[in-house]
Design a protein around this motif. Structure first.
Motif, short mmCIF file in Angstrom:
data_model
loop_
_atom_site.label_atom_id
_atom_site.label_comp_id
_atom_site.label_asym_id
_atom_site.label_seq_id
_atom_site.Cartn_x
_atom_site.Cartn_y
_atom_site.Cartn_z
N ASP A 135 45.87 -20.27 96.89
CA ASP A 135 45.98 -19.19 97.87
C ASP A 135 46.63 -17.98 97.19
O ASP A 135 47.85 -17.92 97.02
CB ASP A 135 46.82 -19.64 99.06
N THR A 136 45.82 -17.03 96.80
CA THR A 136 46.34 -15.87 96.09
C THR A 136 47.15 -14.95 97.00
O THR A 136 48.01 -14.21 96.53
CB THR A 136 45.20 -15.07 95.45
N THR A 137 46.87 -14.99 98.31
CA THR A 137 47.62 -14.12 99.22
C THR A 137 49.08 -14.51 99.29
O THR A 137 49.93 -13.70 99.67
CB THR A 137 47.02 -14.16 100.63
N GLY B 291 50.56 -15.92 96.51
CA GLY B 291 51.08 -15.95 95.14
C GLY B 291 51.08 -17.30 94.48
O GLY B 291 51.90 -17.55 93.59
N ASP B 292 50.17 -18.18 94.87
CA ASP B 292 50.13 -19.49 94.23
C ASP B 292 49.95 -19.35 92.71
O ASP B 292 49.19 -18.50 92.24
CB ASP B 292 48.95 -20.31 94.76
N ASP C 247 48.56 -20.16 88.97
CA ASP C 247 47.32 -20.64 88.37
C ASP C 247 47.72 -21.39 87.11
O ASP C 247 47.93 -20.80 86.05
CB ASP C 247 46.42 -19.46 88.05
N PHE D 287 50.67 -15.08 88.39
CA PHE D 287 50.04 -14.89 89.69
C PHE D 287 48.60 -15.34 89.59
O PHE D 287 47.86 -14.91 88.72
CB PHE D 287 50.11 -13.41 90.08
N SER D 288 48.21 -16.21 90.50
CA SER D 288 46.89 -16.80 90.40
C SER D 288 45.80 -15.79 90.72
O SER D 288 45.87 -15.05 91.70
CB SER D 288 46.77 -17.96 91.38
N THR D 289 44.79 -15.76 89.89
CA THR D 289 43.62 -14.91 90.15
C THR D 289 42.33 -15.72 90.01
O THR D 289 41.26 -15.15 89.94
CB THR D 289 43.59 -13.74 89.16
N PRO E 33 41.53 -13.94 97.12
CA PRO E 33 42.39 -14.25 98.27
C PRO E 33 41.63 -14.32 99.57
O PRO E 33 40.62 -13.65 99.75
CB PRO E 33 43.38 -13.09 98.27
N PRO F 267 46.20 -8.44 91.87
CA PRO F 267 47.11 -8.80 92.95
C PRO F 267 47.86 -7.58 93.44
O PRO F 267 47.99 -6.59 92.72
CB PRO F 267 48.05 -9.81 92.31
#
Length: 836
Positions: A660-662, A664-665, A667, A754-756, A760, A777
């Motif tokens: 869940d990028t929204t 900030g999970d 990666d 920050f996961s991309t 998101p 992000p």
């Protein structure tokens, strides 16, 4: 009309003759105890105690504690949640001639309006115990009855311990303890006769914990403290020979410590002391404020010391080292210490052996302070509230048997409390099963029956891993308001992969004052999450055994939460104290405390602003334990974490494959590509590290701070003890190689934590498969940088960071900075300061 009548009754009631807890109807139950007549609440006078200061009340008090086939009293039980008890002491003086023996899951509570006294008699005999109250006696084998690191869910408050008539050696309280335990609002009166050796509190083992609002008079030593870590707030000592002997620790945070008329304030000269953090404190008429073993020629990080905002009045020596005074005071005046550090520092590169008062490393975040001190607030006792004010969950239709669906009844209770002036929603002991979200609106006060009140999320609503839903929701998104919640646990039952156990949404009312005095924050005290490992959870040894000899594919019935605690991005102004967010690593009900494998995605996520986390812990979540994401103004005091014991089997983030990028999970696939491996852990020419020992990278983060402003951490213990249930990796001989990294700090840039990997979700869609594409992000912007369009730089201060089992102690923007072998200390590795 009914609500109006309640309000009139409350306002018209006269002062009660006794504390409300003594007078209310006690309807609490132990839901999963097969004995349905089991009694949770016990008034010691109902068991024959007189409290007259003359009668020997020892047997009566011990009977009040032990009745009901409870866990304690010998080597026959190592823990259970099925026999909780509240042992209540009305006003009086209770004479005891030998030890009062505490049992598992027991709360001792006195009347705060007239605090009862536990008084040792002149002929007091300690038959193998330690102290007037012994909370974990030694067995004949020489071991503690309960393993101290597994002693949870205990409280003592509103009592006076008096040992002044006891000759020889004695303690007021023996308290080996761990998470979700506390001592609050107690007084210790000790003999100062030269021939006596009295201690107020003796702690020698455990993994705590919280002590607050304690006063000590006299004694050879006011307290002796030894534990992995602790947070202690508002402790006051008068006339002790030594106020505190620090026996050992990995990390310790003292706040608002007040020491008067003692020879020594804190003796931390043991070589087993890792670090001490001292905030907002004062020493008055003390010969030596602190003693340390760490001298000018120290070659490791043992004895790291951080001081901020401390006054020394009529103190000749502030800090005494092995070769002589290190810091001088003033024998007839004031010395003020705005900030001092002694130990290894990274600012941001290092290590640098440091001993100085550089104010650049001690900035003053005024938004987190009141009257020049970091904000603090004690758990409310509601001692002035009449009995009428407490609205019982059972009286409002809740059953609390762990089987009946209590969703509607709890929502009815909290709505009513929100509409009833001066009321408190009271959750009687029991398990309140809920199949939909329970909502606490702004303006509500909630008290549980001393951590025996559990809200238990279950069913399909909380089972969709792609559509997480809150079990307990405090305020709606964007709602303004204020709450007080204390002494409750939120849990799940069975496979609940989409459960968000607590979601906090409240923020201050619009146009309200920004001062803490006029607009105090909401408070959560002793509010915990407990996932698995207890009776009724369907997440015990028989359900979710560990399988280290097989490649693990997580059983859906053992995936029990998506996120434990979330302060959403528009929420804030929240004070939290003594909160434990725990995914069970063992079955509490099993005699051997056998390890189990429970999967819960994320621990504590803070997106909002102005949040205090005082004495908190988050353990065994799959992805991270704490994450500050675009947060502003966050205080953390002795935060503690543990990595899941099963990792890397499976590796993080499994079984949570959706990122869940929204929110900030991390990666892990992308992040781990930046790790530089080598034969040994060494510093490269650019200051980065090569990590030796081939540590695993796809492991849960202890703490991540991303794009956040004004974040200060006064003490953190980030621990990784196991690889696939094997503890060999967390030793000096192994190279502390349980995992490669454990703490990340940095801005929100691509490739920096920050996961991309997955675009998101559209905010608020609540559905799977609906995405919005994003090339990068969101960046954090401060109020001053919004108009310029420039992203603000992060600002992070970490004081006394202690890690176990991680080769890298600090990762900044993907660059590993601090190696375990540069910061050797105790069993944990320690550095005094990280400034970013």
């Amino acid at each position: 009309m009914r609500l109006k009548a309640i309000v009139i009754a409350i306002l018209a009631s006269v002062a009660s003759a006794a504390y409300w807890m003594e007078e209310i109807q006690h309807q609490g139950v132990a839901s999963f105890n097969p004995d349905k007549s089991y009694q949770v609440f016990r008034n010691v006078k109902d068991y024959g105690a007189k409290g007259d200061g003359v009668t020997d009340d020892t047997i009566a008090i011990n009977n009040a504690i032990s009745s009901g086939n409870r866990c304690g009293g010998g080597p026959f039980c190592n823990g259970t949640t099925t026999t909780p008890a509240v042992v209540y002491f009305p006003a009086g003086t209770y004479l005891v001639t030998t030890n009062i023996i505490n049992y598992y899951y027991t709360q001792f509570i006195g009347d705060p309006t007239s605090m009862p006294v536990i008084k040792g008699s002149p002929d007091f005999q300690s038959y193998g115990g330690i102290g007037l109250i012994d909370s974990d006696p030694y067995l004949n084998s020489g071991t503690l009855q309960f393993r101290a690191t597994n002693v949870f869910f205990r409280q003592i408050r509103n009592l006076i311990f008096d040992t002044t008539d006891v000759p020889g050696t004695v303690a007021g309280l023996h308290w080996p303890s761990s998470q979700a335990t506390s001592i609050q609002n107690c007084v210790f009166k000790l003999s100062s006769r030269p021939e006596d050796d009295h201690t107020g509190i003796f702690i020698e083992e455990g993994s705590g914990g919280m002590l607050a609002d304690l006063v000590f008079y006299g004694g050879k030593q006011g307290a002796q403290f030894g534990n992995q870590q602790y947070t202690m707030r508002n402790l006051t000592f008068y006339g002790s020979k030594t106020a505190i002997i620090q026996l050992w620790n990995w990390g310790w945070t003292y706040k608002s410590l007040n020491i008067y008329d003692c020879e020594v304030g804190i003796n931390m000269s043991s070589n087993a002391v890792g670090s001490v953090t001292l905030l907002d404190s004062r020493f008055v008429n003390v010969e030596t404020a602190m003693t340390t073993l760490r001298g000018a020629t120290s070659i490791n990080s043992t004895g790291s010391l951080v001081i901020e905002n401390v006054d020394y009045i009529n103190v000749p020596t502030v800090l005494q080292g092995p070769e002589g005074p290190i810091l001088l005071g003033n024998p007839s005046g004031l010395v003020h210490d705005a900030g001092y550090a002694r130990g290894n520092t990274y600012t941001p590169d290092g290590p640098r052996e440091y001993e100085d008062r550089d104010q650049a490393y001690f900035p003053q975040p005024t938004t987190l302070k009141q009257d020049g001190k970091f904000y603090e607030r004690s758990k409310p006792l509601y001692e002035t509230y009449p009995t009428w004010a407490f609205l019982s969950a059972r009286s409002y239709g809740a059953v609390g048997d762990g089987v009946t669906d209590d969703t509607a009844a709890l929502n009815h209770l909290f709505r009513t409390a929100g509409l009833t002036l001066g009321s408190v929603a009271y959750l009687d002991a029991g398990y309140y099963k809920v199949t939909d979200t329970v909502h606490i609106p702004g303006g509500v006060r909630v008290v549980g029956e001393s951590m025996a009140a559990v809200i238990l999320g279950a069913g399909p609503k909380f089972s969709d891993i792609n559509n997480p839903q809150p079990v307990l929701q405090i305020g709606n998104m964007g709602e303004a308001g204020y709450v007080e919640v204390s002494d409750i646990i939120v849990s799940t039952q069975g496979g609940t992969a989409g459960a968000v156990l607590i979601q906090y949404n409240l923020n201050p009312p619009a146009g309200s004052s920004s001062t803490l005095a006029e607009m105090p924050p909401s408070g959560l005290w002793d509010v915990h999450t407990r996932i698995g490992g207890f009776a009724g959870s369907n997440l015990q040894l028989i359900d979710c055994p560990k399988t280290p000899d097989a490649v693990v594919h997580a059983d859906a019935n053992c995936i029990a939460a998506w996120l434990s605690f979330h302060v959403t991005k528009k929420a804030g102004n929240l004070y939290m104290e003594n909160n434990w967010f725990w995914v069970a690593d063992h079955d509490i009900e099993d005699f051997n405390n056998t390890q189990i494998s429970i999967f819960a995605g994320r621990g504590v996520l803070i997106e909002g602003e102005r949040v205090w986390l005082v004495g908190t812990a988050s353990e065994h979540h799959t992805v991270y334990q704490y994450q500050l994401f675009n947060a502003t103004d966050v205080f953390m005091g002795q935060a503690q974490t543990e990595t899941p014991y099963y990792q890397p089997n499976p590796p993080a983030p499994l079984p949570f494959t959706r990122i869940d990028t929204t929110l900030g999970d991390p990666d892990f696939h992308t992040d781990c590509q930046s790790v530089q491996y080598g034969a040994n852990t060494t510093i490269n020419s650019d200051g980065s590290l090569t990590l030796g020992g081939n540590p695993k990278c796809e492991m849960a983060w202890g703490l991540r701070i991303l794009g956040s402003q004004n974040a200060v951490v006064f003490g953190a213990g980030l621990y990784s003890f196991f690889n696939n249930y094997n503890v060999d990796c967390s030793t000096l001989c192994s190279g502390e190689n349980c995992q490669a990294r454990i703490f990340w700090a940095g801005p929100l840039n691509l490739g920096s934590g920050f996961s991309t990997s997955v675009p998101p979700r559209e905010a608020g869609s609540g559905k799977t498969g609906k995405f919005v594409m994003s090339s990068k992000p969101p960046s954090h912007r401060s109020k001053t940088s919004e108009s310029s369009g420039r992203a603000a730089d992060p600002w992070v201060q970490i004081y006394n960071l202690n890690t176990v089992g991680s080769v890298s102690m600090i990762t900044r923007d993907g660059k590993d900075l601090a190696g375990w072998n540069q910061n050797l200390a105790t069993f944990a590795n320690t550095l005094a300061l990280f400034h970013y």
